[in-house]
Scaffold this motif. Sequence first.
Motif, PDB file in Angstrom:
ATOM      1  N   THR A  44      -0.521   0.818   4.264  1.00 44.83           N
ATOM      2  CA  THR A  44      -1.358   0.684   3.065  1.00 44.83           C
ATOM      3  C   THR A  44      -0.538   1.095   1.839  1.00 44.83           C
ATOM      4  O   THR A  44       0.396   1.908   1.951  1.00 44.83           O
ATOM      5  CB  THR A  44      -2.606   1.590   3.168  1.00 44.83           C
ATOM      6  N   PRO A  45      -0.871   0.552   0.652  1.00 43.31           N
ATOM      7  CA  PRO A  45      -0.102   0.892  -0.563  1.00 43.31           C
ATOM      8  C   PRO A  45       0.028   2.393  -0.807  1.00 43.31           C
ATOM      9  O   PRO A  45       1.112   2.875  -1.138  1.00 43.31           O
ATOM     10  CB  PRO A  45      -0.902   0.216  -1.685  1.00 43.31           C
ATOM     11  N   ASP A  46      -1.068   3.131  -0.622  1.00 44.86           N
ATOM     12  CA  ASP A  46      -1.031   4.589  -0.857  1.00 44.86           C
ATOM     13  C   ASP A  46       0.015   5.267   0.019  1.00 44.86           C
ATOM     14  O   ASP A  46       0.791   6.110  -0.442  1.00 44.86           O
ATOM     15  CB  ASP A  46      -2.409   5.223  -0.555  1.00 44.86           C
ATOM     16  N   GLU A  47       0.036   4.890   1.310  1.00 49.97           N
ATOM     17  CA  GLU A  47       0.958   5.526   2.258  1.00 49.97           C
ATOM     18  C   GLU A  47       2.407   5.119   1.995  1.00 49.97           C
ATOM     19  O   GLU A  47       3.328   5.924   2.163  1.00 49.97           O
ATOM     20  CB  GLU A  47       0.569   5.171   3.701  1.00 49.97           C
ATOM     21  N   VAL A  48       2.615   3.849   1.587  1.00 44.99           N
ATOM     22  CA  VAL A  48       3.977   3.383   1.283  1.00 44.99           C
ATOM     23  C   VAL A  48       4.557   4.186   0.121  1.00 44.99           C
ATOM     24  O   VAL A  48       5.687   4.696   0.194  1.00 44.99           O
ATOM     25  CB  VAL A  48       3.991   1.867   0.966  1.00 44.99           C
ATOM     26  N   LEU A  49       3.782   4.319  -0.952  1.00 43.17           N
ATOM     27  CA  LEU A  49       4.266   5.041  -2.141  1.00 43.17           C
ATOM     28  C   LEU A  49       4.502   6.514  -1.828  1.00 43.17           C
ATOM     29  O   LEU A  49       5.503   7.107  -2.248  1.00 43.17           O
ATOM     30  CB  LEU A  49       3.261   4.888  -3.289  1.00 43.17           C
TER      31      LEU A  49
ATOM     32  N   ILE B 172      -5.117  -1.160  10.430  1.00 48.04           N
ATOM     33  CA  ILE B 172      -5.185  -0.041  11.368  1.00 48.04           C
ATOM     34  C   ILE B 172      -3.873   0.741  11.313  1.00 48.04           C
ATOM     35  O   ILE B 172      -2.871   0.242  10.800  1.00 48.04           O
ATOM     36  CB  ILE B 172      -5.442  -0.493  12.831  1.00 48.04           C
ATOM     37  N   THR B 173      -3.891   1.945  11.866  1.00 48.91           N
ATOM     38  CA  THR B 173      -2.681   2.763  11.923  1.00 48.91           C
ATOM     39  C   THR B 173      -1.811   2.298  13.094  1.00 48.91           C
ATOM     40  O   THR B 173      -2.205   1.439  13.878  1.00 48.91           O
ATOM     41  CB  THR B 173      -3.033   4.255  12.078  1.00 48.91           C
ATOM     42  N   TYR B 174      -0.646   2.914  13.226  1.00 50.15           N
ATOM     43  CA  TYR B 174       0.353   2.532  14.231  1.00 50.15           C
ATOM     44  C   TYR B 174      -0.278   2.467  15.627  1.00 50.15           C
ATOM     45  O   TYR B 174      -0.833   3.459  16.108  1.00 50.15           O
ATOM     46  CB  TYR B 174       1.480   3.555  14.196  1.00 50.15           C
TER      47      TYR B 174
ATOM     48  N   LYS C  10      -7.578  12.435   4.618  1.00 53.91           N
ATOM     49  CA  LYS C  10      -7.426  10.979   4.703  1.00 53.91           C
ATOM     50  C   LYS C  10      -8.524  10.379   5.585  1.00 53.91           C
ATOM     51  O   LYS C  10      -9.111   9.347   5.263  1.00 53.91           O
ATOM     52  CB  LYS C  10      -6.044  10.644   5.267  1.00 53.91           C
ATOM     53  N   THR C  11      -8.810  11.046   6.700  1.00 53.35           N
ATOM     54  CA  THR C  11      -9.827  10.554   7.639  1.00 53.35           C
ATOM     55  C   THR C  11     -11.201  10.517   6.980  1.00 53.35           C
ATOM     56  O   THR C  11     -11.966   9.566   7.156  1.00 53.35           O
ATOM     57  CB  THR C  11      -9.857  11.450   8.904  1.00 53.35           C
ATOM     58  N   SER C  12     -11.505  11.547   6.211  1.00 52.06           N
ATOM     59  CA  SER C  12     -12.789  11.608   5.500  1.00 52.06           C
ATOM     60  C   SER C  12     -12.920  10.434   4.531  1.00 52.06           C
ATOM     61  O   SER C  12     -13.972   9.793   4.432  1.00 52.06           O
ATOM     62  CB  SER C  12     -12.878  12.943   4.749  1.00 52.06           C
TER      63      SER C  12
ATOM     64  N   THR D  12      -7.705   1.926   8.638  1.00 53.16           N
ATOM     65  CA  THR D  12      -7.249   2.443   7.344  1.00 53.16           C
ATOM     66  C   THR D  12      -8.395   2.252   6.341  1.00 53.16           C
ATOM     67  O   THR D  12      -9.451   1.719   6.690  1.00 53.16           O
ATOM     68  CB  THR D  12      -6.006   1.680   6.847  1.00 53.16           C
ATOM     69  N   TYR D  13      -8.168   2.673   5.099  1.00 53.81           N
ATOM     70  CA  TYR D  13      -9.225   2.545   4.086  1.00 53.81           C
ATOM     71  C   TYR D  13      -9.403   1.102   3.608  1.00 53.81           C
ATOM     72  O   TYR D  13     -10.365   0.783   2.899  1.00 53.81           O
ATOM     73  CB  TYR D  13      -8.947   3.476   2.895  1.00 53.81           C
TER      74      TYR D  13
END
Length: 718
Positions: free
Chosen positions: A145-150, A324-326, A341-343, A382-383
Amino acid sequence: MLSVIITEKPSVAKNIADALNIKKRKDGYFEGDGYIITWAFGHLLQLYDAKDYDEKMAKWNLENFPFIPSNFRYKVKSDSRNRDKEDFGAKKQLKIIYNLIKRDDISQIISACDFDREGQIIGDTIIYNLRTQKKVYRLLLNEWTPDEVLKGLRNIKLNSEMKPLQDAGISRQWADWVIGINLTSVATLKYQKGAGKALNIGRVLLPTLKIIYDRDKAIENFVPEDYFKLSATFKTKDEKEYEGTYVEDNEDKFKNKETLELIQQALANQTATISDKQVERKREYPPYLFNLSNLQGYITNKYKGWTSDKVLKVAQSLYEKKYITYPRTASVVLEESLVDKTSKVLDHVKKGLPYENEIQFTKAKRVFDNSKVESHSAIMPTYLIPKSLTRDEEIVYLAIKNRFIMQFMPVAEHEETKIMTKINNSEIKGVFISKGKVQLVEGWKKVEKVESKDTILPLVNVNEMVSIIDHKLTSHITKPPKHHSEKTLLRVMETAGKGHEDAESEEMMAAILSGFSIGTPATRAETIKKLKDVGYITVQNKNLLCTELGNKIVETFPIKELFDLEFTGRLEKTLSDIEKQKFTKQDFLNTIFEFTTNAVERIKDEQQVIINEVTREKKQIEVLGKCPLCGHGVIEGQKGFGCSNWKNGCKFVIWKNDKFLATMKKKPSKTMVKTLLKNGVVTVKGLTSKKGNKFNANMIYEKNADNEFFNWKMEFVK
């Protein structure tokens, strides 16, 4: 100065470019905002073949084995259709990557391949094969996701810190090459007659085959036994009926029919008393979050036609699309750092659900537990909410989303009632037991509409008298164990047979966390697929069964360690220990080289036994009709239907990918060509117009007046 980012696939490069808002795409890379983002297509490099080290290895000869290179080397991966040629796409992309790395304006390289053993060596083999002096960093992400990449780009690590992961990846790759090349070659030379497919021998392949073989044999050798049960129907004082099963010394299955017949006779004209009643309220927690093996087991068990391999491919697609995550994880819980993040994700995915108000975020130990996370957290959404998915993606995404939501729903609760009814006859030692269950709180079961069947018992009190209104003695036969399905096989592979009966047992968790397994989450599906492809197992409905060849491999191949779950589990655990710096790469490889050398010598010393005979039937070539140019037979080839006299220059051919027919979404068939050659015209049904309408037409294949080529002519059928 710029940074080069190397990803495992083009789709991931696009995700990083999107996060950085880079729109400029060139041949083989994106560029902008201080970054150049390029990509591999999985492995661009592969280990040398044996013949690349020594030309005498081009022909298999027992005397040349064991063969263990003193220095392992890499080359551009081979073309899938011709192993002697380099893959053109891989070669081109490698050249692009190397030219980018060499640019003077590039100051550093960032490997953004998947955060696992395989991803580590995909990036490292590309980068270090060039022997660059530029600094190499590692981008470690669990989702794209963009947030995680940055966030990830702000926290890149030096790639040198990933040396233990690289060592584990290299160890796995070299070990499998040495075992596979040597034992496959020697086994084929020793046990196969005739040229054809090799007898595949592999570190993970054989123990997996043995699991299926053992279950097949257990079923084959199963001897059914008769047993008997006695039940009675009772009536309370307020005319309510219930049924109970006779139990004596905690046993309700009796091998001796006469024992129950005597008790049945003693029931005549008797009354009974409620000797005990137990009512217990029980809590049912949702199943844990998915790891890859559990996801594969769930989907293959629930949906017809799905394989573990297909589940992995679809999950990988969802991961690359940022939904989805890995997915290649062995963990069923999340790291505690993911609480916030989960919340946030839960707030996104629960919107609009009919039970939305029951979904409440909590930091539960069943969900967040660092001590039970191995490398990667469990799979979760993911969100980013998908706008459109294929049917297959929808099935996998919904399973992951639902399992995630269940963790934050109320715990399901039910009431269990157990009534013991004692016959008022001192000769009858046992009691009749009745069990009832009533669901009190549906909770997480709402998410997947899990049905709970209530068994309601009448309201009775201890010492209350009841009457006996009926009784029956029934005969039963013990059933053999069931054949393995992909779901049950994955469970055994996940822990090399330890604690596999209970998906949530501590023993199973400990085995997963220690890395004691057969293969990894990433490779198990591939192993099952390969067993099918090489003809060692077959599938009937959802059952996996050994073929005759599979049986012979297990019974004949002398290197029994390779069938041993304990042996293979220890090897996999050692690879896991290399990642944790508890074991060295060189010690592991020395063990593998010694094992392989001894195994080859043992096979050589064995008696010659033929377990597979390859016979090649001469392929009958069907003549479809006469060539309109020279009169020779027209036959089917790989790419078209052409004249058999082509070696002498005849150019007649109808291509299978004919462009004119393709405009109408049609390909020529064998039947169509036969009719055309016989009658000079063929009626083709189901053609599609530019507007998408279906129509039929008569087709003629006419020779051009000024050359030997042909064109289609079409007449509409009214």
